[in-house]
Design a protein around this motif. Structure first.
Motif, PDB file in Angstrom:
ATOM      1  N   PHE A  65      32.215  33.616  42.246  1.00  0.00           N
ATOM      2  CA  PHE A  65      33.115  32.492  42.462  1.00  0.00           C
ATOM      3  C   PHE A  65      34.406  32.633  41.567  1.00  0.00           C
ATOM      4  CE2 PHE A  65      34.155  27.739  42.624  1.00  0.00           C
ATOM      5  CZ  PHE A  65      33.910  27.429  43.772  1.00  0.00           C
ATOM      6  N   SER A  66      34.820  33.692  41.601  1.00  0.00           N
ATOM      7  CA  SER A  66      36.123  34.256  40.756  1.00  0.00           C
ATOM      8  C   SER A  66      36.688  35.445  41.465  1.00  0.00           C
ATOM      9  CB  SER A  66      35.329  34.679  39.328  1.00  0.00           C
ATOM     10  OG  SER A  66      34.653  35.622  39.329  1.00  0.00           O
ATOM     11  N   SER A  67      38.134  35.490  41.216  1.00  0.00           N
ATOM     12  CA  SER A  67      38.762  36.555  41.909  1.00  0.00           C
ATOM     13  C   SER A  67      40.142  36.975  40.988  1.00  0.00           C
ATOM     14  CB  SER A  67      39.182  36.327  43.396  1.00  0.00           C
ATOM     15  OG  SER A  67      40.137  35.331  43.203  1.00  0.00           O
ATOM     16  N   ILE A  68      40.498  37.863  41.376  1.00  0.00           N
ATOM     17  CA  ILE A  68      41.975  38.380  40.836  1.00  0.00           C
ATOM     18  C   ILE A  68      43.161  37.258  41.166  1.00  0.00           C
ATOM     19  CG2 ILE A  68      42.901  39.650  42.920  1.00  0.00           C
ATOM     20  CD1 ILE A  68      44.028  41.648  41.025  1.00  0.00           C
ATOM     21  N   MET A  88      48.616  39.025  37.922  1.00  0.00           N
ATOM     22  CA  MET A  88      48.841  39.803  39.255  1.00  0.00           C
ATOM     23  C   MET A  88      48.842  38.964  40.614  1.00  0.00           C
ATOM     24  SD  MET A  88      46.691  43.499  38.807  1.00  0.00           S
ATOM     25  CE  MET A  88      47.265  44.817  37.744  1.00  0.00           C
ATOM     26  N   TRP A  89      48.681  37.918  40.419  1.00  0.00           N
ATOM     27  CA  TRP A  89      48.593  36.914  41.492  1.00  0.00           C
ATOM     28  C   TRP A  89      50.409  36.748  42.089  1.00  0.00           C
ATOM     29  CZ3 TRP A  89      46.313  34.116  45.319  1.00  0.00           C
ATOM     30  CH2 TRP A  89      46.957  32.697  45.644  1.00  0.00           C
ATOM     31  N   PHE A  90      51.101  36.948  41.060  1.00  0.00           N
ATOM     32  CA  PHE A  90      52.665  36.710  41.309  1.00  0.00           C
ATOM     33  C   PHE A  90      53.294  38.093  41.487  1.00  0.00           C
ATOM     34  CE2 PHE A  90      51.145  33.292  38.325  1.00  0.00           C
ATOM     35  CZ  PHE A  90      51.495  32.366  39.166  1.00  0.00           C
ATOM     36  N   ASP A  91      52.602  39.216  41.593  1.00  0.00           N
ATOM     37  CA  ASP A  91      53.200  40.791  41.901  1.00  0.00           C
ATOM     38  C   ASP A  91      54.144  40.243  42.915  1.00  0.00           C
ATOM     39  OD1 ASP A  91      51.896  41.646  39.689  1.00  0.00           O
ATOM     40  OD2 ASP A  91      50.436  42.952  40.762  1.00  0.00           O
ATOM     41  N   THR A  92      53.950  39.648  43.968  1.00  0.00           N
ATOM     42  CA  THR A  92      55.010  39.661  45.208  1.00  0.00           C
ATOM     43  C   THR A  92      55.595  38.190  45.422  1.00  0.00           C
ATOM     44  OG1 THR A  92      52.963  39.254  46.837  1.00  0.00           O
ATOM     45  CG2 THR A  92      53.974  41.591  46.320  1.00  0.00           C
ATOM     46  N   TRP A  93      55.673  37.384  44.342  1.00  0.00           N
ATOM     47  CA  TRP A  93      56.228  36.033  44.415  1.00  0.00           C
ATOM     48  C   TRP A  93      57.705  36.325  43.757  1.00  0.00           C
ATOM     49  CZ3 TRP A  93      53.809  30.581  44.079  1.00  0.00           C
ATOM     50  CH2 TRP A  93      52.808  30.679  44.723  1.00  0.00           C
ATOM     51  N   GLN A  94      58.827  35.783  44.803  1.00  0.00           N
ATOM     52  CA  GLN A  94      60.113  35.847  44.548  1.00  0.00           C
ATOM     53  C   GLN A  94      60.361  34.742  43.335  1.00  0.00           C
ATOM     54  OE1 GLN A  94      62.470  35.128  47.835  1.00  0.00           O
ATOM     55  NE2 GLN A  94      64.396  35.675  46.944  1.00  0.00           N
ATOM     56  N   GLY A  95      61.082  35.284  42.297  1.00  0.00           N
ATOM     57  CA  GLY A  95      61.358  34.472  41.319  1.00  0.00           C
ATOM     58  C   GLY A  95      60.340  34.868  40.062  1.00  0.00           C
ATOM     59  N   MET A  96      59.145  35.387  40.524  1.00  0.00           N
ATOM     60  CA  MET A  96      57.957  35.588  39.278  1.00  0.00           C
ATOM     61  C   MET A  96      57.720  37.177  39.222  1.00  0.00           C
ATOM     62  SD  MET A  96      56.334  32.955  38.006  1.00  0.00           S
ATOM     63  CE  MET A  96      55.950  31.324  38.140  1.00  0.00           C
ATOM     64  N   SER A  97      57.911  37.933  40.267  1.00  0.00           N
ATOM     65  CA  SER A  97      57.455  39.423  40.327  1.00  0.00           C
ATOM     66  C   SER A  97      58.011  40.183  39.279  1.00  0.00           C
ATOM     67  CB  SER A  97      57.919  39.989  41.708  1.00  0.00           C
ATOM     68  OG  SER A  97      59.113  39.854  41.911  1.00  0.00           O
ATOM     69  N   GLU A 120      38.706  47.791  37.090  1.00  0.00           N
ATOM     70  CA  GLU A 120      37.808  46.765  37.511  1.00  0.00           C
ATOM     71  C   GLU A 120      38.614  45.852  38.216  1.00  0.00           C
ATOM     72  OE1 GLU A 120      35.440  46.754  33.367  1.00  0.00           O
ATOM     73  OE2 GLU A 120      37.056  45.766  33.489  1.00  0.00           O
ATOM     74  N   LEU A 121      39.805  45.572  38.165  1.00  0.00           N
ATOM     75  CA  LEU A 121      40.738  44.723  38.971  1.00  0.00           C
ATOM     76  C   LEU A 121      40.751  45.185  40.354  1.00  0.00           C
ATOM     77  CD1 LEU A 121      43.619  43.983  36.710  1.00  0.00           C
ATOM     78  CD2 LEU A 121      41.775  42.349  37.304  1.00  0.00           C
ATOM     79  N   ARG A 122      40.830  46.565  40.497  1.00  0.00           N
ATOM     80  CA  ARG A 122      40.848  47.398  41.893  1.00  0.00           C
ATOM     81  C   ARG A 122      39.551  47.042  42.621  1.00  0.00           C
ATOM     82  NH1 ARG A 122      44.601  52.278  39.943  1.00  0.00           N
ATOM     83  NH2 ARG A 122      46.572  51.680  40.588  1.00  0.00           N
ATOM     84  N   GLN A 123      38.379  46.985  41.662  1.00  0.00           N
ATOM     85  CA  GLN A 123      36.991  46.993  42.336  1.00  0.00           C
ATOM     86  C   GLN A 123      36.844  45.533  42.906  1.00  0.00           C
ATOM     87  OE1 GLN A 123      33.450  48.433  40.217  1.00  0.00           O
ATOM     88  NE2 GLN A 123      34.983  49.369  38.699  1.00  0.00           N
ATOM     89  N   TRP A 124      37.537  44.664  42.335  1.00  0.00           N
ATOM     90  CA  TRP A 124      37.153  43.196  42.607  1.00  0.00           C
ATOM     91  C   TRP A 124      37.824  43.230  43.858  1.00  0.00           C
ATOM     92  CZ3 TRP A 124      38.350  39.311  37.811  1.00  0.00           C
ATOM     93  CH2 TRP A 124      37.644  38.582  38.020  1.00  0.00           C
ATOM     94  N   VAL A 125      39.219  43.361  43.909  1.00  0.00           N
ATOM     95  CA  VAL A 125      39.967  43.217  45.173  1.00  0.00           C
ATOM     96  C   VAL A 125      39.312  43.941  46.492  1.00  0.00           C
ATOM     97  CG1 VAL A 125      42.003  43.803  46.291  1.00  0.00           C
ATOM     98  CG2 VAL A 125      42.183  42.905  43.981  1.00  0.00           C
ATOM     99  N   HIS A 126      38.851  45.179  46.124  1.00  0.00           N
ATOM    100  CA  HIS A 126      38.185  46.136  47.192  1.00  0.00           C
ATOM    101  C   HIS A 126      36.984  45.369  47.695  1.00  0.00           C
ATOM    102  CE1 HIS A 126      37.680  49.211  50.091  1.00  0.00           C
ATOM    103  NE2 HIS A 126      36.632  49.850  49.341  1.00  0.00           N
ATOM    104  N   ALA A 127      36.117  44.713  46.781  1.00  0.00           N
ATOM    105  CA  ALA A 127      35.129  44.212  47.108  1.00  0.00           C
ATOM    106  C   ALA A 127      35.245  43.034  48.215  1.00  0.00           C
ATOM    107  CB  ALA A 127      34.228  43.396  46.185  1.00  0.00           C
ATOM    108  N   TYR A 128      36.159  42.087  48.076  1.00  0.00           N
ATOM    109  CA  TYR A 128      36.674  40.964  49.020  1.00  0.00           C
ATOM    110  C   TYR A 128      37.126  41.627  50.322  1.00  0.00           C
ATOM    111  CZ  TYR A 128      35.738  37.135  45.718  1.00  0.00           C
ATOM    112  OH  TYR A 128      35.306  36.259  45.018  1.00  0.00           O
ATOM    113  N   ASP A 129      38.100  42.688  49.977  1.00  0.00           N
ATOM    114  CA  ASP A 129      38.645  43.185  51.329  1.00  0.00           C
ATOM    115  C   ASP A 129      37.561  43.849  52.262  1.00  0.00           C
ATOM    116  OD1 ASP A 129      40.991  42.981  50.264  1.00  0.00           O
ATOM    117  OD2 ASP A 129      41.432  44.911  49.673  1.00  0.00           O
TER     118      ASP A 129
END
Length: 393
Positions: free
Chosen positions: A288-291, A296-305, A328-337
């Motif tokens: 019940f948690s994720s990146i 990094m949630w804002f890596d592609t947000w205009q005004g935030m990145s 570890e962050l990459r593992q997390w993302v890939h598990a959901y992917d």
């Protein structure tokens, strides 16, 4: 800057000279559109699914043409919706012919029967239709990817389920994605990282700007703003904000806005909680948690990145304060992917799903001047988090 932030920043710097082409073209499972303002490649890049859906959408889709949909569903359709939702934890209605938001909400409410009040949320959400105040807009820019997440995991309460209604849908873009969470849970628990999440839990730090300091503007006006505390909690005073935050299980601290030093009403909230949650419907613990609650949630947000990680409004660590490594962050993302499912939209479609059993997200997409995408969000029944139960692994 801590070691994890230095590692991420260094990874971004190494990638800075790379070609944009390596991240563009095609669709999820093989690269996808990146926003035009993007300069530095993100260090963690989601795929959202593999080459095919983890669960075929046909297994949870009802073609409503057979039911001649009206403003309310017939008894047979109600029975099918309830049965699929109970069995799969998700149901998709397509070819409904519906264009009225209120009618779509009526169909969604067959699965999502109760709704919570939206308070303490991260995203600024306005309603999509004044006649239906409990149907909210997404509250995020279309040209930023939205990492897989479970809605409102950063509070001590969340919602059991939610639904999306397709009000406006461009052709072939703006699709949503689900990730089947039981398989994600089992996959991650088989790793050292997953066991660390189980043992240590997570710490969420969420910072909310002062609306007055930004003259009410936000990311829609290209400002470095995620959400103002006045909008997040639906209040006007600092005392009210502290009380609402306490109701969410959050500790609070008023600090100086790192991007606007004359603003002293920058609200820093904190919650330490389990990374997993017990799901009563399937009688087991699930991730019940994720990146999505990391900077990094804002890596592609205009005004935030372009803002350094340490100054972004979201931060996340293990529960003991230990930072996550880039791997570890990459593992997390890939598990959901790996458990990803693409849900294609057409006007009138309704998608209802369990917030425990599925995470949701989407890639960035672009819109032409004549194109519109509008998804109405219906938030389901509120529940108080209990975390993982020791005998339900």
């Amino acid at each position: 800057m801590n070691s994890a932030l230095r590692a991420v920043s260094a990874a971004n710097a190494r990638l800075a000279g790379a070609s944009r082409g390596m991240f563009s073209g095609g669709g999820p499972g093989g690269g996808f559109m990146m926003p035009g303002f993007w300069v530095t490649p993100p260090a963690v890049i989601p795929r959202f699914r593999e080459e095919k859906d983890f669960l075929p959408t046909e297994e949870f889709t009802i073609d409503c043409r057979d039911y001649a949909p009206d403003s309310t569903p017939c008894a047979e359709l109600v029975e099918r919706i309830e049965g699929l939702f109970k069995d799969k934890g998700v149901v998709r209605l397509t070819n409904t012919g519906l264009v009225d938001v209120g009618a779509m909400k009526t169909y969604a409410n067959v699965a999502v029967k109760k709704q919570m009040v939206y308070e303490g949320g991260a995203n600024p959400r306005n309603t999509v239709d004044q006649k239906n105040p409990n149907v909210f807009e997404v509250g995020a820019p279309h040209d930023a990817w939205l990492h897989y997440h479970h809605e409102m995991a950063y509070n001590q309460f969340s919602m059991k389920n939610l639904a999306f209604c397709s009000v406006k849908a461009p052709q072939g873009k703006g699709d949503s994605y689900l990730s089947e969470n039981v398989s994600v849970t089992e996959d991650l628990l088989s790793t050292e990282f997953g066991q660390k999440l189980k043992d240590k839990g997570v710490c969420y730090i969420r910072c909310l700007t002062d609306r007055e300091a930004y003259a009410g503007e936000g990311w829609k006006q290209n400002k470095p703003v995620y959400n103002h505390w006045q909008m997040s909690f639906g209040v006007e005073t600092t005392d009210e904000a502290e009380a609402k935050a306490a109701d969410c299980g959050l500790s609070t601290e008023w600090v100086t806005d790192p991007l606007k030093e004359d603003s002293k009403r920058y609200l820093r909230t904190k919650l330490v909680t389990d990374a997993f949650e017990y799901c009563p419907d399937i009688d087991r613990n699930v991730l019940f948690s994720s990146i999505a609650d990391h900077g990094m949630w804002f890596d592609t947000w205009q005004g935030m990145s372009g803002i350094p990680l340490e100054k972004r409004p979201l931060s996340m660590t293990f529960g003991d304060g230990t930072p996550f490594t880039l791997d570890e962050l990459r593992q997390w993302v890939h598990a959901y992917d790996k458990a990803g499912i693409r849900v294609r939209w057409q006007v009138g479609d309704v998608l209802a799903f369990c917030n425990y059993r599925y995470a949701h997200g989407r890639p960035a997409f672009d819109l032409q001047k004549w194109e519109e995408r509008e998804i109405g969000v219906i938030l389901g029944e509120k529940f108080q988090r209990v975390g993982a139960l020791s005998d339900r692994w």
